[in-house]
Design an enzyme around this catalytic site. Structure first.
Site, short mmCIF file in Angstrom:
data_model
loop_
_atom_site.label_atom_id
_atom_site.label_comp_id
_atom_site.label_asym_id
_atom_site.label_seq_id
_atom_site.Cartn_x
_atom_site.Cartn_y
_atom_site.Cartn_z
N TYR A 143 42.15 14.30 12.45
CA TYR A 143 41.01 13.99 13.31
C TYR A 143 41.06 14.79 14.62
O TYR A 143 40.08 14.89 15.32
CB TYR A 143 40.95 12.49 13.63
CG TYR A 143 40.56 11.62 12.44
CD1 TYR A 143 40.27 12.18 11.21
CD2 TYR A 143 40.50 10.24 12.56
CE1 TYR A 143 39.93 11.39 10.12
CE2 TYR A 143 40.15 9.43 11.47
CZ TYR A 143 39.87 10.02 10.26
OH TYR A 143 39.53 9.23 9.19
N LYS A 192 51.48 11.17 1.62
CA LYS A 192 51.11 11.87 0.37
C LYS A 192 52.13 13.00 0.22
O LYS A 192 51.78 14.18 0.14
CB LYS A 192 49.66 12.36 0.49
CG LYS A 192 49.06 12.89 -0.78
CD LYS A 192 48.83 11.83 -1.84
CE LYS A 192 48.31 12.47 -3.12
NZ LYS A 192 48.35 11.57 -4.28
N ASP A 224 47.44 6.85 -2.33
CA ASP A 224 46.58 6.40 -3.44
C ASP A 224 47.14 5.14 -4.09
O ASP A 224 46.41 4.20 -4.40
CB ASP A 224 46.39 7.52 -4.48
CG ASP A 224 47.65 8.32 -4.76
OD1 ASP A 224 48.67 8.12 -4.06
OD2 ASP A 224 47.65 9.14 -5.70
N ASP A 248 42.98 4.90 8.90
CA ASP A 248 41.55 4.60 9.08
C ASP A 248 41.02 3.93 7.81
O ASP A 248 40.36 2.88 7.84
CB ASP A 248 40.82 5.94 9.33
CG ASP A 248 39.38 5.73 9.76
OD1 ASP A 248 38.98 4.56 9.95
OD2 ASP A 248 38.65 6.73 9.88
N ASP A 252 40.66 -0.49 6.92
CA ASP A 252 39.37 -1.08 6.51
C ASP A 252 39.51 -1.83 5.19
O ASP A 252 38.96 -2.91 5.01
CB ASP A 252 38.30 0.00 6.37
CG ASP A 252 37.48 0.15 7.63
OD1 ASP A 252 37.91 -0.36 8.69
OD2 ASP A 252 36.40 0.76 7.57
#
Ligand code: NAD
Length: 357
Positions: A143, A192, A224, A248, A252
């Site tokens: 980001y 990852k 994942d 992020d 959620d």
């Protein structure tokens, strides 16, 4: 008497309704624990665009810097939706996080026994309990990395860069391990590392930091797999430590499995005790000003502020217990209402919590 300076940014929409209730709770708790909170109300978000032509006025940021903590409602609304990206109310959030150096985002996701039916997960899964904390790196990674656009042989392309240095990983890892020490002493680091070099550095660094916390159990999961495990068996998690982009998305998902967006607080922290505290939901323009919003996420954000910025753990537990008692007595705002319960508005819910303190 101890005194703290708190910058209050109600923001837009229901932010105004719910911060009002949470401040009453803070005033009462302050009285009980011999602490005085000096509140300064500031503007940011859509209301600041209307008044000052910018979502984050310099004066707001400067005043926040002078305070011991920032207490934020929510920003945004349809009135400002057509403005270009960098002039929108949500830009104020990035400006506050960056401007105040808040690199750690803490988002607890907890299912209250009495609100189990709100979760979209099967009862057999929920019955094992959900009480986890996502610790997300907030000021690094993709980001904030280099980005750009170009063209190769007349075909347009765009890129963003995920980059972390060891120091950035270390400091967020310490936040996660310290939080785990106060909880169930388990950290799951999410990356990852089978694909990304930045994730391999992440994992190596977390393993090093873990050596300083021998009591905390550490495991690693790919992002994942974590997304799957969160719906298959969220009870396996205590503290989830992860990067900006993965956090992020996963935070959620973690909040969604609790089923009650109006109940979830958050904290954004840095190395000293300073922090910014806000509910995870937005400004809910559909119900703003109608005495319909659930103030509990904001009230629980106040509890996080007491815990992390003011070292008032006992007072924080007091607020959390008061919230739980009100729920146990069957009081519900519309968003968490089920048949047979007692429906109340924002103000009444705030008053009920006050009465339990
Ligand atoms: P939202 O979280 O505001 O609302 C989603 C749904 O949940 C709505 O139906 C709303 O009524 C309900 N809801 C949310 N909080 C509630 C509460 N406390 N009590 C009862 N019901 C509640 O998300 P959205 O609709 O996608 O966004 C609305 C505005 O908020 C947008 O402008 C968005 O950009 C902004 N936003 C701000 C923040 C923030 O300030 N941190 C976060 C997310 C969205």
């Amino acid at each position: 008497m101890k005194e703290y300076k708190v910058s209050v940014i109600p923001g837009d929409g229901i932010g105004v309704d719910i911060t009002e209730q949470a401040i009453k709770v803070l005033e009462k708790i302050g009285g009980k624990y011999g602490t005085k909170f000096n509140f300064t109300t500031l503007k940011a978000g859509g209301c600041a665009i209307d008044e000052f032509g910018t979502p984050l006025p310099e004066a707001t940021l400067e005043e926040c810097k002078k305070s011991d903590a920032v207490f934020l409602g929510a920003v945004g609304g349809p009135k400002w939706d057509t403005l270009p990206g960098n002039q929108r109310p949500e830009k104020a959030l990035m400006g506050l996080r960056g401007g105040l150096g808040l690199y750690a985002n803490l988002r607890p996701a907890k299912v209250y026994n009495i609100l189990k039916s709100a979760s979209p997960l099967k009862e057999a899964i929920i019955d094992k309990g959900i009480d986890l904390l996502v610790v997300r790196e907030l000021t690094g990674g993709i980001y904030f990395g280099e980005r750009g656009r170009g063209a190769e042989e007349d075909v347009n392309y765009a890129y963003d860069t995920e980059k972390y240095n060891v120091e950035e990983i270390k400091r967020i890892a310490h936040v996660a391990f310290k939080a785990a020490m106060k909880r169930n002493k388990k950290v799951t680091s999410v990356d990852k590392a089978n694909i990304l070099e930045s994730s391999r550095l992440w994992r190596e660094t977390v393993v090093e930091v873990a050596k300083e916390y021998p009591e905390v159990e550490l495991n690693h999961l790919y992002v994942d797999n974590t997304a799957m495990q969160l719906v298959r068996d969220p009870s396996q998690f205590d503290v989830i430590l992860t990067s900006n982009i993965f956090g992020d998305i996963l935070s959620d998902e973690a909040s969604m499995i609790t089923g009650s967006i109006g109940m979830l607080p958050s904290a954004s922290l840095r190395n000293d005790s300073f922090g910014m505290y806000e509910p995870i939901h937005g400004s809910a323009p559909d119900i703003a000003g109608k005495d319909l919003a659930n103030p509990l996420a904001q009230i629980l954000s106040a509890a996080m502020m007491l815990e992390y910025s003011f070292n008032m753990s006992e007072a924080a537990r007091d607020i959390e217990n008061a919230v739980e008692k009100v729920l146990e007595k069957g009081y519900r705002t519309g968003d968490i209402y089920t048949e047979g319960m007692k429906k109340v508005g924002t103000k009444e819910m705030g008053k009920l919590v006050l009465e339990e303190i």
